[in-house]
Design a protein around this motif. Structure first.
Motif, PDB file in Angstrom:
ATOM      1  N   TYR A   1      14.922 126.133  77.520  1.00  0.00           N
ATOM      2  CA  TYR A   1      13.851 127.068  77.872  1.00  0.00           C
ATOM      3  C   TYR A   1      13.790 127.213  79.382  1.00  0.00           C
ATOM      4  CZ  TYR A   1       8.977 128.722  78.383  1.00  0.00           C
ATOM      5  OH  TYR A   1       7.843 129.415  78.721  1.00  0.00           O
ATOM      6  N   LEU A   2      13.981 128.426  79.852  1.00  0.00           N
ATOM      7  CA  LEU A   2      13.794 128.723  81.273  1.00  0.00           C
ATOM      8  C   LEU A   2      12.299 128.938  81.486  1.00  0.00           C
ATOM      9  CD1 LEU A   2      14.902 129.302  84.095  1.00  0.00           C
ATOM     10  CD2 LEU A   2      15.293 131.665  83.363  1.00  0.00           C
ATOM     11  N   SER A   3      11.601 127.888  81.872  1.00  0.00           N
ATOM     12  CA  SER A   3      10.139 127.956  81.912  1.00  0.00           C
ATOM     13  C   SER A   3       9.617 128.646  83.166  1.00  0.00           C
ATOM     14  CB  SER A   3       9.535 126.551  81.806  1.00  0.00           C
ATOM     15  OG  SER A   3       9.934 125.738  82.892  1.00  0.00           O
ATOM     16  N   ILE A   4      10.294 128.450  84.286  1.00  0.00           N
ATOM     17  CA  ILE A   4       9.844 129.035  85.551  1.00  0.00           C
ATOM     18  C   ILE A   4      11.063 129.422  86.374  1.00  0.00           C
ATOM     19  CG2 ILE A   4       8.689 128.577  87.762  1.00  0.00           C
ATOM     20  CD1 ILE A   4       6.893 126.552  86.216  1.00  0.00           C
TER      21      ILE A   4
ATOM     22  N   GLU B   1      10.338 133.781  78.605  1.00  0.00           N
ATOM     23  CA  GLU B   1       9.276 134.760  78.383  1.00  0.00           C
ATOM     24  C   GLU B   1       8.921 135.368  79.726  1.00  0.00           C
ATOM     25  OE1 GLU B   1       7.477 131.786  74.978  1.00  0.00           O
ATOM     26  OE2 GLU B   1       7.434 131.434  77.143  1.00  0.00           O
ATOM     27  N   THR B   2       8.738 136.677  79.763  1.00  0.00           N
ATOM     28  CA  THR B   2       8.387 137.339  81.009  1.00  0.00           C
ATOM     29  C   THR B   2       7.350 138.432  80.773  1.00  0.00           C
ATOM     30  OG1 THR B   2       9.223 138.569  82.933  1.00  0.00           O
ATOM     31  CG2 THR B   2      10.366 138.930  80.829  1.00  0.00           C
ATOM     32  N   TYR B   3       6.394 138.512  81.676  1.00  0.00           N
ATOM     33  CA  TYR B   3       5.421 139.610  81.675  1.00  0.00           C
ATOM     34  C   TYR B   3       5.922 140.796  82.497  1.00  0.00           C
ATOM     35  CZ  TYR B   3       1.615 136.770  79.699  1.00  0.00           C
ATOM     36  OH  TYR B   3       0.816 136.014  78.868  1.00  0.00           O
ATOM     37  N   ASN B   4       7.037 140.614  83.180  1.00  0.00           N
ATOM     38  CA  ASN B   4       7.523 141.617  84.123  1.00  0.00           C
ATOM     39  C   ASN B   4       8.611 142.474  83.481  1.00  0.00           C
ATOM     40  OD1 ASN B   4       8.409 143.108  86.285  1.00  0.00           O
ATOM     41  ND2 ASN B   4       9.110 141.353  87.500  1.00  0.00           N
ATOM     42  N   GLU B   5       8.235 143.649  83.027  1.00  0.00           N
ATOM     43  CA  GLU B   5       9.199 144.528  82.357  1.00  0.00           C
ATOM     44  C   GLU B   5      10.368 144.876  83.266  1.00  0.00           C
ATOM     45  OE1 GLU B   5       9.180 148.533  79.531  1.00  0.00           O
ATOM     46  OE2 GLU B   5       7.436 148.090  80.790  1.00  0.00           O
ATOM     47  N   ARG B   6      10.126 144.935  84.572  1.00  0.00           N
ATOM     48  CA  ARG B   6      11.195 145.287  85.505  1.00  0.00           C
ATOM     49  C   ARG B   6      12.283 144.223  85.575  1.00  0.00           C
ATOM     50  NH1 ARG B   6       8.051 146.382  90.902  1.00  0.00           N
ATOM     51  NH2 ARG B   6       6.972 144.548  90.087  1.00  0.00           N
ATOM     52  N   SER B   7      11.970 143.002  85.113  1.00  0.00           N
ATOM     53  CA  SER B   7      12.970 141.931  85.163  1.00  0.00           C
ATOM     54  C   SER B   7      13.925 141.968  83.965  1.00  0.00           C
ATOM     55  CB  SER B   7      12.290 140.561  85.227  1.00  0.00           C
ATOM     56  OG  SER B   7      11.667 140.244  83.989  1.00  0.00           O
TER      57      SER B   7
ATOM     58  N   ASP C   1       1.089 142.528  77.719  1.00  0.00           N
ATOM     59  CA  ASP C   1       2.262 142.282  76.888  1.00  0.00           C
ATOM     60  C   ASP C   1       3.262 141.420  77.650  1.00  0.00           C
ATOM     61  OD1 ASP C   1       1.089 143.937  75.065  1.00  0.00           O
ATOM     62  OD2 ASP C   1       2.641 145.488  75.134  1.00  0.00           O
ATOM     63  N   TYR C   2       4.028 140.634  76.899  1.00  0.00           N
ATOM     64  CA  TYR C   2       5.159 139.920  77.485  1.00  0.00           C
ATOM     65  C   TYR C   2       6.351 140.051  76.546  1.00  0.00           C
ATOM     66  CZ  TYR C   2       4.421 136.028  74.233  1.00  0.00           C
ATOM     67  OH  TYR C   2       4.295 135.270  73.091  1.00  0.00           O
ATOM     68  N   TRP C   3       7.523 139.755  77.085  1.00  0.00           N
ATOM     69  CA  TRP C   3       8.775 139.883  76.338  1.00  0.00           C
ATOM     70  C   TRP C   3       9.405 138.507  76.150  1.00  0.00           C
ATOM     71  CZ3 TRP C   3       6.724 143.375  79.512  1.00  0.00           C
ATOM     72  CH2 TRP C   3       6.709 144.721  79.095  1.00  0.00           C
ATOM     73  N   LEU C   4       9.865 138.237  74.949  1.00  0.00           N
ATOM     74  CA  LEU C   4      10.693 137.080  74.660  1.00  0.00           C
ATOM     75  C   LEU C   4      12.140 137.522  74.753  1.00  0.00           C
ATOM     76  CD1 LEU C   4      11.277 134.196  73.500  1.00  0.00           C
ATOM     77  CD2 LEU C   4      11.068 135.219  71.224  1.00  0.00           C
ATOM     78  N   MET C   5      12.931 136.799  75.546  1.00  0.00           N
ATOM     79  CA  MET C   5      14.350 137.102  75.680  1.00  0.00           C
ATOM     80  C   MET C   5      15.158 135.866  75.289  1.00  0.00           C
ATOM     81  SD  MET C   5      14.579 139.429  79.155  1.00  0.00           S
ATOM     82  CE  MET C   5      16.076 140.262  78.576  1.00  0.00           C
ATOM     83  N   VAL C   6      16.206 136.079  74.523  1.00  0.00           N
ATOM     84  CA  VAL C   6      17.034 134.986  73.995  1.00  0.00           C
ATOM     85  C   VAL C   6      18.482 135.218  74.401  1.00  0.00           C
ATOM     86  CG1 VAL C   6      17.824 133.778  71.915  1.00  0.00           C
ATOM     87  CG2 VAL C   6      15.465 134.610  72.064  1.00  0.00           C
TER      88      VAL C   6
END
Length: 204
Positions: A127-130, A164-170, A193-198
Motif C-alpha cells: 500500500y502506497l499510503s503517502i 487512494e487519491t483525492y486528486n483526479e489530476r494525479s 470523491d477519491y479514486w482507488l488505483m491498483v
C-alpha cells in the motif's frame, strides 16, 4: 531504501505537509486548526513525522532526494504483528495530536476507505499510503524517482500494490507507473470523491 536522519526527517515532514495541505483527507483530520493555515501546516508536519517513523518501523520509506524534498511511505509485507504494533503506537500519538474531532474524522475516513477496499481482495498487496513532493521542488521528476525503488521492491516480491487519491489530476501520473483505476468512491466525512488505483504484479 534510506533511513532519514532526524534533521532530514524534519525537512521531509515539512515537505510532505506543504505538498498535501490541500488534500481533503488532511484538511478533515486537522479540523481543530480552523482557518489557521500556519497551525495546520505545523500539525501536518507532526503528523508526517509520525508516519515516517511508522514507515521506518514496519514498512518502507523512500526519500525524494538528500534535500528532504519529499518521500514515499509504503505498507509492505512486514509481518502483521509488527505492522499492528507500529500502527497502534502512531494511533495513540495521533489521538493527542489531532484532538477529539480530528481523530474522530481520521478514524471514520480510514474506516470508510477500508470498507470500500474490502471487495478488492488486496490483503496481501503493498500500500502506497503517502507520497508527496514539496511544491517548490515539483516538476523535476522527483515524483517518479521517489516511487521507483518501492515499485522495484514490489515487483521483486511479486506483489500487487494500491493507493487512494483525492486528486483526479494525479491519475495519469500513476497510470504511467502501471496503476489503473479500480473504483471511485464518495467519502462522507470529507464530502469528496477519491479514486482507488491498483497495480497488478509485474515481473521483476
Amino acid at each position: 531504501m534510506s533511513s532519514p536522519s532526524h534533521t532530514e526527517a524534519s525537512r521531509t515532514a515539512r515537505s510532505l505537509a506543504a505538498a498535501l495541505i490541500g488534500d481533503p483527507f488532511y484538511r478533515a483530520v486537522t479540523v481543530a486548526c480552523g482557518d489557521d493555515e500556519t497551525a495546520r501546516l505545523a500539525m501536518l508536519e507532526a503528523y508526517f513525522a509520525l508516519a515516517l517513523t511508522e514507515g521506518e518501523q514496519a514498512g518502507r520509506v523512500d526519500l525524494a532526494d538528500d534535500g528532504g524534498n519529499g518521500a514515499a511511505i509504503w505498507t509492505t509485507d512486514t509481518p502483521a504483528a509488527l505492522r499492528q504494533a507500529a500502527y497502534a503506537q502512531r494511533e495513540d500519538a495521533l489521538r493527542a495530536l489531532l484532538g477529539e474531532r480530528g481523530f474522530a474524522h481520521f478514524s471514520a475516513i480510514v474506516g470508510n476507505m477500508e470498507h470500500a477496499l474490502a471487495p478488492h481482495a488486496l490483503q496481501d498487496a503493498w500500500y502506497l499510503s503517502i507520497a508527496g513532493i514539496a511544491p517548490d521542488a515539483q516538476g523535476r521528476g522527483l515524483g517518479t524517482s521517489v516511487l521507483a525503488p518501492g515499485l522495484a521492491a514490489v515487483d521483486a516480491a511479486g506483489a500487487a500494490c494500491f493507493l487512494e487519491t483525492y486528486n483526479e489530476r494525479s491519475l495519469p501520473f500513476y497510470g504511467r507507473l502501471g496503476f489503473a483505476v479500480a473504483g471511485r468512491y464518495a467519502e462522507a466525512v470529507t464530502g469528496c470523491d477519491y479514486w482507488l488505483m491498483v497495480r497488478p504484479p509485474h515481473a521483476a
